[in-house]
Design a protein around this motif. Structure first.
Motif, PDB file in Angstrom:
ATOM      1  N   LEU A 133      36.551  36.810  42.614  1.00 27.79           N
ATOM      2  CA  LEU A 133      37.680  35.911  42.884  1.00 27.79           C
ATOM      3  C   LEU A 133      38.240  35.342  41.588  1.00 27.79           C
ATOM      4  CD1 LEU A 133      36.326  34.014  46.011  1.00 27.79           C
ATOM      5  CD2 LEU A 133      38.312  35.537  45.943  1.00 27.79           C
ATOM      6  N   SER A 134      37.373  34.942  40.684  1.00 26.06           N
ATOM      7  CA  SER A 134      37.818  34.364  39.419  1.00 26.06           C
ATOM      8  C   SER A 134      38.565  35.387  38.572  1.00 26.06           C
ATOM      9  CB  SER A 134      36.626  33.799  38.650  1.00 26.06           C
ATOM     10  OG  SER A 134      36.025  32.754  39.400  1.00 26.06           O
ATOM     11  N   ALA A 135      38.091  36.617  38.545  1.00 28.29           N
ATOM     12  CA  ALA A 135      38.768  37.669  37.787  1.00 28.29           C
ATOM     13  C   ALA A 135      40.140  37.968  38.368  1.00 28.29           C
ATOM     14  CB  ALA A 135      37.913  38.935  37.763  1.00 28.29           C
ATOM     15  N   LEU A 136      40.242  37.973  39.682  1.00 25.96           N
ATOM     16  CA  LEU A 136      41.520  38.257  40.323  1.00 25.96           C
ATOM     17  C   LEU A 136      42.503  37.105  40.189  1.00 25.96           C
ATOM     18  CD1 LEU A 136      40.353  40.170  43.517  1.00 25.96           C
ATOM     19  CD2 LEU A 136      41.631  41.100  41.562  1.00 25.96           C
ATOM     20  N   ARG A 137      42.022  35.923  39.818  1.00 23.22           N
ATOM     21  CA  ARG A 137      42.928  34.794  39.608  1.00 23.22           C
ATOM     22  C   ARG A 137      43.819  35.052  38.401  1.00 23.22           C
ATOM     23  NH1 ARG A 137      46.528  32.100  41.015  1.00 23.22           N
ATOM     24  NH2 ARG A 137      46.560  29.836  41.018  1.00 23.22           N
ATOM     25  N   GLU A 138      43.321  35.844  37.468  1.00 21.17           N
ATOM     26  CA  GLU A 138      44.086  36.175  36.274  1.00 21.17           C
ATOM     27  C   GLU A 138      45.253  37.096  36.594  1.00 21.17           C
ATOM     28  OE1 GLU A 138      41.133  37.890  33.710  1.00 21.17           O
ATOM     29  OE2 GLU A 138      39.931  36.058  33.708  1.00 21.17           O
ATOM     30  N   ASP A 139      45.014  38.084  37.482  1.00 18.53           N
ATOM     31  CA  ASP A 139      46.048  39.071  37.797  1.00 18.53           C
ATOM     32  C   ASP A 139      45.515  40.008  38.879  1.00 18.53           C
ATOM     33  OD1 ASP A 139      48.460  40.397  37.617  1.00 18.53           O
ATOM     34  OD2 ASP A 139      48.061  41.331  35.679  1.00 18.53           O
ATOM     35  N   ALA A 140      46.426  40.731  39.531  1.00 12.37           N
ATOM     36  CA  ALA A 140      46.017  41.801  40.435  1.00 12.37           C
ATOM     37  C   ALA A 140      45.393  42.902  39.587  1.00 12.37           C
ATOM     38  CB  ALA A 140      47.211  42.338  41.214  1.00 12.37           C
ATOM     39  N   LEU A 141      44.330  43.501  40.101  1.00  8.98           N
ATOM     40  CA  LEU A 141      43.614  44.516  39.329  1.00  8.98           C
ATOM     41  C   LEU A 141      43.274  45.716  40.195  1.00  8.98           C
ATOM     42  CD1 LEU A 141      41.066  42.224  37.447  1.00  8.98           C
ATOM     43  CD2 LEU A 141      43.082  43.328  36.452  1.00  8.98           C
ATOM     44  N   ARG A 142      43.233  46.877  39.562  1.00  6.90           N
ATOM     45  CA  ARG A 142      42.727  48.072  40.219  1.00  6.90           C
ATOM     46  C   ARG A 142      41.204  47.982  40.225  1.00  6.90           C
ATOM     47  NH1 ARG A 142      46.359  53.206  38.587  1.00  6.90           N
ATOM     48  NH2 ARG A 142      45.123  54.021  40.293  1.00  6.90           N
ATOM     49  N   PHE A 143      40.573  48.806  41.068  1.00  9.90           N
ATOM     50  CA  PHE A 143      39.131  48.731  41.259  1.00  9.90           C
ATOM     51  C   PHE A 143      38.376  48.841  39.938  1.00  9.90           C
ATOM     52  CE2 PHE A 143      34.917  50.356  42.189  1.00  9.90           C
ATOM     53  CZ  PHE A 143      34.513  49.563  43.246  1.00  9.90           C
ATOM     54  N   ASN A 144      38.669  49.871  39.146  1.00  9.39           N
ATOM     55  CA  ASN A 144      37.919  50.073  37.901  1.00  9.39           C
ATOM     56  C   ASN A 144      38.225  49.002  36.867  1.00  9.39           C
ATOM     57  OD1 ASN A 144      36.272  52.249  38.616  1.00  9.39           O
ATOM     58  ND2 ASN A 144      37.946  53.701  38.287  1.00  9.39           N
ATOM     59  N   GLU A 145      39.446  48.467  36.867  1.00 15.39           N
ATOM     60  CA  GLU A 145      39.765  47.348  35.980  1.00 15.39           C
ATOM     61  C   GLU A 145      38.921  46.132  36.353  1.00 15.39           C
ATOM     62  OE1 GLU A 145      44.500  48.013  35.027  1.00 15.39           O
ATOM     63  OE2 GLU A 145      43.936  47.114  36.953  1.00 15.39           O
TER      64      GLU A 145
END
Length: 130
Positions: A37-49
Motif C-alpha cells: 500500500l505504501s509503495a502504491l501511494r507513490e504511483d501506480a505500478l506494474r507487478f514487477n515494478e
C-alpha cells in the motif's frame, strides 16, 4: 455514522473474533500489505515494478497480497488489452487514505529507530543474548 446511518462502532469491532474488520486489518498491517500500500501511494505500478520496490517479497506473496487488497477495495488492478498485456495496480480512495496513515506510522518508526535499537541492545544485554 456510516452510509447506512448506523454507527460504525456499533457494527464492527476488531476485537471480536468474527468481525470482518479483523481480516482486513491483517491485510493492511501485515508486512507485505503495509509495504505494498505504501509503495502504491507513490504511483501506480506494474507487478514487477512493485516487486522491485517492495524488496524481498516473493512473486507468490505479492500476488496473494494484491488479491487480498483488491478484494478489500484498497487496490484496483487495471489491465489494458495490449500485446503483451499492460497491467498496473493503483490505490482506490480508501487505499490512498489507508496508505497515508500507514506512511505516518512508518515515518514514526523510522524516526524513532535509534530508540528502538537502544532498547533492543539493552534487552539483549540483560538476557545475555544477541
Amino acid at each position: 455514522m456510516g452510509e447506512s446511518g448506523v454507527r460504525v462502532a456499533d457494527v464492527f469491532d476488531v476485537f471480536e473474533r468474527d468481525c470482518p474488520s479483523r481480516s482486513t486489518l491483517g491485510h493492511v498491517t501485515g508486512r507485505w500489505g503495509s509495504l505494498t500500500l505504501s509503495a502504491l501511494r507513490e504511483d501506480a505500478l506494474r507487478f514487477n515494478e512493485l516487486r522491485r520496490r517492495v524488496d524481498g517479497v516473493s512473486e507468490k506473496m505479492l500476488s496473494q497480497t494484491l488479491h487480498a487488497l483488491e478484494r478489500d477495495g484498497l487496490v484496483v488492478r487495471d489491465a489494458r488489452p495490449t500485446s503483451p498485456p499492460h497491467v498496473e495496480y493503483r490505490l482506490t480512495e480508501l487505499g490512498a487514505d489507508t496508505a497515508d496513515r500507514l506512511l505516518a506510522l512508518i515515518g514514526l518508526v523510522e524516526e524513532r529507530m535509534p530508540e528502538v535499537l537502544a532498547a533492543q541492545r539493552a534487552y539483549d544485554a540483560a538476557r545475555g543474548t544477541g
